[in-house]
Design an enzyme around this catalytic site. Sequence first.
Site, short mmCIF file in Angstrom:
data_model
loop_
_atom_site.label_atom_id
_atom_site.label_comp_id
_atom_site.label_asym_id
_atom_site.label_seq_id
_atom_site.Cartn_x
_atom_site.Cartn_y
_atom_site.Cartn_z
N GLU A 44 0.72 -1.06 0.05
CA GLU A 44 0.04 -0.02 -0.15
C GLU A 44 0.88 1.29 -0.10
O GLU A 44 1.98 1.10 0.07
CB GLU A 44 -0.96 -0.01 1.17
CG GLU A 44 -1.90 -1.10 1.32
CD GLU A 44 -3.06 -1.37 2.41
OE1 GLU A 44 -3.26 -0.07 2.59
OE2 GLU A 44 -3.60 -2.40 2.63
N ARG A 88 -20.91 11.00 -1.38
CA ARG A 88 -20.92 9.72 -1.72
C ARG A 88 -21.99 8.57 -1.17
O ARG A 88 -21.97 8.92 0.48
CB ARG A 88 -19.62 9.13 -1.80
CG ARG A 88 -18.52 9.65 -2.81
CD ARG A 88 -18.92 9.64 -4.37
NE ARG A 88 -18.31 10.23 -5.28
CZ ARG A 88 -17.44 9.79 -5.99
NH1 ARG A 88 -17.20 8.55 -6.02
NH2 ARG A 88 -16.67 10.48 -6.78
N HIS A 105 12.81 -14.71 -8.85
CA HIS A 105 11.85 -14.18 -9.66
C HIS A 105 12.37 -12.89 -10.15
O HIS A 105 11.41 -11.78 -9.92
CB HIS A 105 10.48 -14.13 -8.80
CG HIS A 105 10.24 -15.29 -8.18
ND1 HIS A 105 9.81 -16.36 -8.36
CD2 HIS A 105 10.06 -15.57 -6.79
CE1 HIS A 105 9.48 -17.46 -7.72
NE2 HIS A 105 9.87 -17.02 -6.69
N ARG A 148 4.65 -12.78 -8.02
CA ARG A 148 3.21 -13.14 -8.80
C ARG A 148 2.91 -12.36 -10.07
O ARG A 148 1.84 -12.61 -10.68
CB ARG A 148 2.11 -12.64 -7.76
CG ARG A 148 2.39 -13.56 -6.50
CD ARG A 148 1.11 -13.17 -5.49
NE ARG A 148 1.67 -13.65 -3.99
CZ ARG A 148 1.22 -13.07 -3.16
NH1 ARG A 148 0.22 -12.24 -3.02
NH2 ARG A 148 1.67 -13.59 -1.82
N ARG A 168 -14.55 -7.66 -0.69
CA ARG A 168 -13.44 -7.33 0.33
C ARG A 168 -13.92 -7.81 1.76
O ARG A 168 -15.04 -8.02 2.10
CB ARG A 168 -12.74 -5.98 0.45
CG ARG A 168 -13.76 -4.98 0.76
CD ARG A 168 -13.28 -3.57 0.51
NE ARG A 168 -12.00 -3.68 1.79
CZ ARG A 168 -12.50 -2.87 2.85
NH1 ARG A 168 -13.68 -2.38 3.28
NH2 ARG A 168 -11.49 -2.87 4.00
#
Length: 274
Positions: A3, A156, A92, A114, A263
Amino acid sequence: MPELPEVETVRRGLAQQVTGYTFATAHGLHPRVLKPASLAPLSAVVGARIKGINRRGKFLWFELDRDQVLVAHLGMSGQFLVARKDRSAPNHVRAHFQLTRGIKKRELVFSDQRTFGWLSLERLINGIPQSAQHIAVDPFDTLFDRGAVIAKMKSRKAAVILNQEIMSGVGNIYADESLWRAKIHPEIPACDLTVRKIASLVDAATTVMSEAIKVGGTSFDALYVNVNGTSGFFETSLAAYGQEHQPCPRCGREIRRIAFGNRSSHFCPKCQVN
Ligand SMILES: [Zn+2]
């Protein structure tokens, strides 16, 4: 998934270790490492000097002494590592760069287990790369307008802490932590909260992410490391995220996990009631 605090930690590490260096070689080692929309192959950076590392949301880019920038997105598990002799080669590896500065040499690798991360050569539009145009500023950007963000959230009908078009950078970890700090239930629509409550949420998100940046981010899994290959340690400060069945640090009630949409969220059913 990294994040904002983790990506900012990577940005700072890169800025410190590669600014002023010139790309001597550049090799992509996986077919998906270069974004299909890239204006040029990775080798186009050869000969370019790195002027600095910038970020918008979770998009990083290398400012170069030419009219394109090298954009990077870490995806789920992307890492930039500056190679050192005392460390074994990472697994990787998706792209490999040799950098030089006078007689100094450095190796930079982009590894990504990934393969959701990518690199691309892009032009800047109003100072921001094409692929990050839709990303709103985050609280650490000088352009961040706290009042405008609060007003937009208030309008919102959804729970909006994760909306990257209003305020970027907040993902699952810091959303859970911000909601816990502001004592807001994760499912409450933003329009049902007072302006004051929304302001406290925006401020909580800013504070919790600043605290995480200070300690190098949260090591949510073994894949997140900074450019030196070490992990952050904000996870020891988490009050809600990943704390299901643990006591709430504020009131002692058991932290619960609820799933909604695609989520889930961790929250305290006693403290977070509105
Ligand atoms: Zn509580």
